[in-house]
Design an enzyme around this catalytic site. Sequence first.
Site, PDB file in Angstrom:
ATOM      1  N   ASP A   1      11.103 -14.847 -51.573  1.00 10.48           N
ATOM      2  CA  ASP A   1      10.102 -14.695 -52.642  1.00 10.48           C
ATOM      3  C   ASP A   1      10.677 -15.173 -53.973  1.00 10.48           C
ATOM      4  O   ASP A   1      10.969 -14.376 -54.862  1.00 10.48           O
ATOM      5  CB  ASP A   1       9.685 -13.213 -52.723  1.00 10.48           C
TER       6      ASP A   1
ATOM      7  N   ASP B   1      20.001 -11.114 -54.490  1.00  8.85           N
ATOM      8  CA  ASP B   1      19.405 -11.512 -55.760  1.00  8.85           C
ATOM      9  C   ASP B   1      20.526 -11.938 -56.699  1.00  8.85           C
ATOM     10  O   ASP B   1      21.670 -11.495 -56.567  1.00  8.85           O
ATOM     11  CB  ASP B   1      18.603 -10.357 -56.390  1.00  8.85           C
TER      12      ASP B   1
ATOM     13  N   ALA C   1      20.728 -17.487 -54.442  1.00  6.97           N
ATOM     14  CA  ALA C   1      20.065 -17.433 -53.142  1.00  6.97           C
ATOM     15  C   ALA C   1      20.455 -18.607 -52.248  1.00  6.97           C
ATOM     16  O   ALA C   1      20.664 -18.437 -51.042  1.00  6.97           O
ATOM     17  CB  ALA C   1      18.549 -17.407 -53.339  1.00  6.97           C
TER      18      ALA C   1
ATOM     19  N   CYS D   1       4.831 -18.203 -56.164  1.00  5.90           N
ATOM     20  CA  CYS D   1       4.041 -17.722 -57.293  1.00  5.90           C
ATOM     21  C   CYS D   1       3.900 -18.813 -58.356  1.00  5.90           C
ATOM     22  O   CYS D   1       3.644 -18.523 -59.518  1.00  5.90           O
ATOM     23  CB  CYS D   1       4.654 -16.450 -57.878  1.00  5.90           C
TER      24      CYS D   1
HETATM   25  N1  SAH Z   1      10.578 -10.007 -54.142  1.00  3.20           N
HETATM   26  C1  SAH Z   1      10.672  -9.296 -55.406  1.00  3.20           C
HETATM   27  C2  SAH Z   1      10.309 -10.143 -56.582  1.00  3.20           C
HETATM   28  C3  SAH Z   1      11.130 -11.398 -56.725  1.00  3.20           C
HETATM   29  S1  SAH Z   1      11.048 -12.110 -58.305  1.00  3.20           S
HETATM   30  C4  SAH Z   1       9.840  -8.039 -55.338  1.00  3.20           C
HETATM   31  O1  SAH Z   1       9.087  -7.844 -54.366  1.00  3.20           O
HETATM   32  O2  SAH Z   1       9.905  -7.237 -56.276  1.00  3.20           O
HETATM   33  C5  SAH Z   1      12.270 -13.323 -58.233  1.00  3.20           C
HETATM   34  C6  SAH Z   1      13.708 -12.811 -58.226  1.00  3.20           C
HETATM   35  O3  SAH Z   1      14.537 -13.947 -58.050  1.00  3.20           O
HETATM   36  C7  SAH Z   1      14.199 -12.115 -59.477  1.00  3.20           C
HETATM   37  O4  SAH Z   1      14.692 -10.856 -59.118  1.00  3.20           O
HETATM   38  C8  SAH Z   1      15.368 -12.999 -59.974  1.00  3.20           C
HETATM   39  O5  SAH Z   1      16.449 -12.221 -60.456  1.00  3.20           O
HETATM   40  C9  SAH Z   1      15.755 -13.708 -58.734  1.00  3.20           C
HETATM   41  N2  SAH Z   1      16.376 -15.023 -58.873  1.00  3.20           N
HETATM   42  C10 SAH Z   1      16.040 -16.039 -59.672  1.00  3.20           C
HETATM   43  N3  SAH Z   1      16.786 -17.121 -59.422  1.00  3.20           N
HETATM   44  C11 SAH Z   1      17.630 -16.784 -58.426  1.00  3.20           C
HETATM   45  C12 SAH Z   1      18.630 -17.483 -57.676  1.00  3.20           C
HETATM   46  N4  SAH Z   1      18.915 -18.760 -57.929  1.00  3.20           N
HETATM   47  N5  SAH Z   1      19.262 -16.830 -56.710  1.00  3.20           N
HETATM   48  C13 SAH Z   1      18.988 -15.541 -56.431  1.00  3.20           C
HETATM   49  N6  SAH Z   1      18.037 -14.848 -57.084  1.00  3.20           N
HETATM   50  C14 SAH Z   1      17.380 -15.451 -58.065  1.00  3.20           C
END
Ligand code: SAH
Length: 425
Positions: free
Chosen positions: A331, A277, A311, A371
């Site tokens: 996700d 993350d 990511a 989402c």
């Molecule tokens: N799968 C999680 C929810 C994910 S929400 C669960 O089950 O609780 C989306 C997540 O993506 C957030 O934690 C946010 O910090 C992260 N995020 C947003 N942009 C990102 C990026 N470019 N690289 C990595 N993480 C990212």
Amino acid sequence: MDSPSANALPISASAGLDHIPLPGERRLALRVTPAAQHALRQGHPWLFAEAVVSQSAEGQPGDLAVIFDDSRHFLAVGLYDPTSPLRVRVLQHGTPATIDDAWLVGRLAAAAGRRAGLPQSGTTGYRLVHGENDGLPGLVVDHYAGALVLKLYTLAWIPRLPGLLAALEGIIPVRSVVLRLSRQLAARPDYLYGLSDAAVLAGEPITGPVLFEENGLRFEADVRQGQKTGFFLDQRDNRARVEKLAAGRRTLNVFAYTGGFSLYAARAGAPDILSVDASAPALEAAQRNFALNAHLATVAAARHKVLTADAFAALAGLRQRGQRFDLVIVDPPALAHRAEDAHRALRVYGHLAALALSVTAPGGVLVMSSCSSRVAAPSFFATVNRVARHKGRPLQELERTGHPIDHPIGFPEGAYLKCLFAVAP
Ligand code: SAH
């Protein structure tokens, strides 16, 4: 929805709830365009500002607006918000209603009834009210083991907060109530009467994370500063599905937040789990969540690592180093907030699917979720499948899933969550 009842929660003085004026008695009368009349007859919960043809008076946030058709027949009554392009959010269609405490209690009780089965599965964290979809537009109430988080998307709820707290207290046992404001609302202190995002409105003070359970797993939620209301409650059923698939699989959880999917994989017996993350605080919480469940032998035995990184860069790096996983969960946050963004979002989903497949071992399981309400489910599934075919890994689909029971879909725009479970040959 008048003043709180005598047995209301102790209202914390600092939050300034007592400075909020009672909602006005007056009802605005609105005439609207034919297209809006049609949409309201179909039960749509939104009236946009540009659809208002005339109105009886200037209104304040939280006034009740009654909408009539061209023959002066009642169409709907809703919450008026002059600061929002979403001018009225409908509380009741078709037949006039007295919008009072009893009406509110009725809507809340119906919402609670829909979720009545959840605690039996060891779940004390769930969405109690899902806005328009539960007939309470612009209002989200998430419940974390007695700590309620009220997330508001319209200023119209501000004058109704005291009544809402009193009504909620009659529905479920409440320890604390926290206020969360959408970005638009937080930017309008002129209508907030001193309230602010993360204010504890009532009950016990909340200074640290709140503990709750989901399907028997223990989690913390930072209800005051965390993303959303502290946890992505909407993925509960998908996390449970991951648990069924994860035994013995090296697992990669991308966009892991506080490690929800990772914990389920661990409980199932995944030997190695990597949570990725961009948020370091979220991953620190993920590690604490593992510690909270260390009494479970499989969780204690799992090797859980976290990687704070973008990511896309992380996936590319893992691919380059030749690391492969037998279960890959992706996700991402919402990628399209406006209709015009849908196309670009689909390209990003395609890119993510390609990257994810590049680190998925032959026969591995890919779990891809979206989402973005602006991206329709069929387009999302088609994009992921197309990319997989291009990569020479045509997916064998296991399941396509949608919304859990505490996130009902009450109107077309209410559908946002879709998830694909597939084997990548
Ligand atoms: N799968 C999680 C929810 C994910 S929400 C669960 O089950 O609780 C989306 C997540 O993506 C957030 O934690 C946010 O910090 C992260 N995020 C947003 N942009 C990102 C990026 N470019 N690289 C990595 N993480 C990212």
